[in-house]
Design a protein around this motif. Sequence first.
Motif, mmCIF file in Angstrom:
data_model
loop_
_atom_site.group_PDB
_atom_site.id
_atom_site.type_symbol
_atom_site.label_atom_id
_atom_site.label_comp_id
_atom_site.label_asym_id
_atom_site.label_seq_id
_atom_site.Cartn_x
_atom_site.Cartn_y
_atom_site.Cartn_z
ATOM 1 N N PRO A 133 0.827 -1.206 0.000
ATOM 2 C CA PRO A 133 0.000 0.000 0.000
ATOM 3 C C PRO A 133 0.859 1.252 0.000
ATOM 4 C CG PRO A 133 -0.006 -1.014 2.169
ATOM 5 C CD PRO A 133 0.721 -1.949 1.241
ATOM 6 N N THR A 134 0.356 2.291 -0.641
ATOM 7 C CA THR A 134 1.090 3.555 -0.697
ATOM 8 C C THR A 134 0.688 4.417 0.486
ATOM 9 O OG1 THR A 134 -0.628 4.530 -2.058
ATOM 10 C CG2 THR A 134 1.207 3.514 -3.210
ATOM 11 N N VAL A 135 1.612 5.208 0.964
ATOM 12 C CA VAL A 135 1.382 6.074 2.109
ATOM 13 C C VAL A 135 0.917 7.431 1.590
ATOM 14 C CG1 VAL A 135 2.443 7.175 4.110
ATOM 15 C CG2 VAL A 135 3.131 4.863 3.423
ATOM 16 N N VAL A 136 -0.201 7.898 2.156
ATOM 17 C CA VAL A 136 -0.730 9.203 1.765
ATOM 18 C C VAL A 136 -0.337 10.197 2.842
ATOM 19 C CG1 VAL A 136 -2.808 10.526 1.281
ATOM 20 C CG2 VAL A 136 -2.650 8.130 0.587
ATOM 21 N N GLU A 137 0.365 11.252 2.430
ATOM 22 C CA GLU A 137 0.816 12.252 3.400
ATOM 23 C C GLU A 137 -0.155 13.424 3.396
ATOM 24 O OE1 GLU A 137 4.852 13.367 2.937
ATOM 25 O OE2 GLU A 137 5.544 11.302 2.696
ATOM 26 N N PRO A 138 -0.427 13.998 4.572
ATOM 27 C CA PRO A 138 -1.358 15.134 4.633
ATOM 28 C C PRO A 138 -0.764 16.366 3.959
ATOM 29 C CG PRO A 138 -0.360 14.769 6.770
ATOM 30 C CD PRO A 138 0.089 13.638 5.879
ATOM 31 N N THR A 139 -1.613 17.175 3.405
ATOM 32 C CA THR A 139 -1.182 18.418 2.770
ATOM 33 C C THR A 139 -1.673 19.587 3.593
ATOM 34 O OG1 THR A 139 -3.176 18.481 1.437
ATOM 35 C CG2 THR A 139 -1.272 17.401 0.459
ATOM 36 N N THR A 140 -1.026 20.699 3.424
ATOM 37 C CA THR A 140 -1.427 21.899 4.160
ATOM 38 C C THR A 140 -2.476 22.652 3.369
ATOM 39 O OG1 THR A 140 0.334 23.168 3.133
ATOM 40 C CG2 THR A 140 0.832 22.118 5.252
ATOM 41 N N ILE A 141 -3.393 23.281 4.114
ATOM 42 C CA ILE A 141 -4.460 24.051 3.484
ATOM 43 C C ILE A 141 -4.119 25.522 3.607
ATOM 44 C CG2 ILE A 141 -6.909 24.647 3.577
ATOM 45 C CD1 ILE A 141 -7.380 21.876 4.787
ATOM 46 N N THR A 142 -4.085 26.215 2.455
ATOM 47 C CA THR A 142 -3.800 27.649 2.473
ATOM 48 C C THR A 142 -5.114 28.403 2.340
ATOM 49 O OG1 THR A 142 -3.498 27.605 0.091
ATOM 50 C CG2 THR A 142 -1.521 27.344 1.445
ATOM 51 N N PRO A 143 -5.378 29.350 3.242
ATOM 52 C CA PRO A 143 -6.633 30.096 3.144
ATOM 53 C C PRO A 143 -6.629 30.997 1.919
ATOM 54 C CG PRO A 143 -5.258 31.005 4.886
ATOM 55 C CD PRO A 143 -4.557 29.778 4.371
ATOM 56 N N GLY A 144 -7.759 31.024 1.250
ATOM 57 C CA GLY A 144 -7.893 31.864 0.061
ATOM 58 C C GLY A 144 -8.904 32.973 0.319
ATOM 59 N N THR A 145 -9.142 33.771 -0.678
ATOM 60 C CA THR A 145 -10.122 34.847 -0.525
ATOM 61 C C THR A 145 -11.511 34.263 -0.721
ATOM 62 O OG1 THR A 145 -9.956 35.365 -2.857
ATOM 63 C CG2 THR A 145 -8.516 36.590 -1.366
ATOM 64 N N PRO A 146 -12.474 34.616 0.140
ATOM 65 C CA PRO A 146 -13.827 34.062 -0.029
ATOM 66 C C PRO A 146 -14.493 34.613 -1.279
ATOM 67 C CG PRO A 146 -13.792 35.691 1.738
ATOM 68 C CD PRO A 146 -12.368 35.509 1.288
ATOM 69 N N ALA A 147 -15.154 33.751 -1.980
ATOM 70 C CA ALA A 147 -15.844 34.147 -3.209
ATOM 71 C C ALA A 147 -17.211 34.708 -2.850
ATOM 72 C CB ALA A 147 -15.985 32.961 -4.142
ATOM 73 N N THR A 148 -17.599 35.745 -3.516
ATOM 74 C CA THR A 148 -18.913 36.336 -3.267
ATOM 75 C C THR A 148 -19.970 35.467 -3.953
ATOM 76 O OG1 THR A 148 -18.713 37.743 -5.208
ATOM 77 C CG2 THR A 148 -17.992 38.670 -3.113
ATOM 78 N N PRO A 149 -21.088 35.196 -3.263
ATOM 79 C CA PRO A 149 -22.121 34.376 -3.895
ATOM 80 C C PRO A 149 -22.780 35.132 -5.042
ATOM 81 C CG PRO A 149 -22.894 35.200 -1.785
ATOM 82 C CD PRO A 149 -21.452 35.612 -1.919
ATOM 83 N N PRO A 150 -23.155 34.411 -6.096
ATOM 84 C CA PRO A 150 -23.804 35.083 -7.227
ATOM 85 C C PRO A 150 -25.181 35.610 -6.811
ATOM 86 C CG PRO A 150 -23.888 32.707 -7.514
ATOM 87 C CD PRO A 150 -23.030 32.985 -6.310
ATOM 88 N N ALA A 151 -25.626 36.630 -7.498
ATOM 89 C CA ALA A 151 -26.930 37.234 -7.207
ATOM 90 C C ALA A 151 -28.034 36.244 -7.574
ATOM 91 C CB ALA A 151 -27.094 38.516 -8.002
ATOM 92 N N PRO A 152 -29.026 36.072 -6.682
ATOM 93 C CA PRO A 152 -30.102 35.122 -6.999
ATOM 94 C C PRO A 152 -30.963 35.633 -8.145
ATOM 95 C CG PRO A 152 -30.611 36.303 -4.980
ATOM 96 C CD PRO A 152 -29.215 36.704 -5.379
ATOM 97 N N THR A 153 -31.323 34.715 -9.002
ATOM 98 C CA THR A 153 -32.180 35.067 -10.126
ATOM 99 C C THR A 153 -33.499 34.324 -9.978
ATOM 100 O OG1 THR A 153 -31.269 33.272 -11.437
ATOM 101 C CG2 THR A 153 -30.214 35.418 -11.664
ATOM 102 N N ALA A 154 -34.553 34.937 -10.456
ATOM 103 C CA ALA A 154 -35.872 34.302 -10.385
ATOM 104 C C ALA A 154 -35.927 33.153 -11.385
ATOM 105 C CB ALA A 154 -36.959 35.320 -10.699
ATOM 106 N N PRO A 155 -36.385 31.967 -10.941
ATOM 107 C CA PRO A 155 -36.462 30.848 -11.884
ATOM 108 C C PRO A 155 -37.560 31.088 -12.913
ATOM 109 C CG PRO A 155 -37.454 30.238 -9.796
ATOM 110 C CD PRO A 155 -36.835 31.596 -9.615
ATOM 111 N N ALA A 156 -37.260 30.693 -14.114
ATOM 112 C CA ALA A 156 -38.233 30.856 -15.187
ATOM 113 C C ALA A 156 -39.343 29.823 -15.013
ATOM 114 C CB ALA A 156 -37.554 30.667 -16.536
ATOM 115 N N PRO A 157 -40.591 30.197 -15.204
ATOM 116 C CA PRO A 157 -41.675 29.212 -15.065
ATOM 117 C C PRO A 157 -41.550 28.136 -16.138
ATOM 118 C CG PRO A 157 -42.518 31.263 -15.963
ATOM 119 C CD PRO A 157 -41.099 31.520 -15.566
#
Length: 105
Positions: A19-43
């Motif tokens: 079996p291969t050994v999986v080594e943990p990786t470090t997590i680098t914080p990124g800039t938070p993405a702004t959520p897209p503007a909600p759109t009205a669903p088409a009927p």
Amino acid sequence: MLRPKLPTMPQPTGIATPPTVVEPTTITPGTPATPPAPTAPAPTRPTIQVTPGTALALVGGGTAVVLIVGAVLVSMLLAVAVTGVSVALVAVVLRLLVNDMHKGR
């Protein structure tokens, strides 16, 4: 003759890899993405407009269906009742005939 045969375990084929050994990786914080503007669903389908005429037609159609189904069920019940009465009358007549035959009349 009646002894069950136990299956044999299959033997592994080929060379097993370690079996291969999986080594943990470090997590680098990124800039938070702004959520897209909600759109009205088409009927997806048009809304149904119920006018007084269509409502009256729906009520009339439903009433007709209920009356027809009721009439069919009542007629079937009446047919079963008539059949039961006729079978009972035939049984009584046959019983009387058999009793008369045994008395020797």
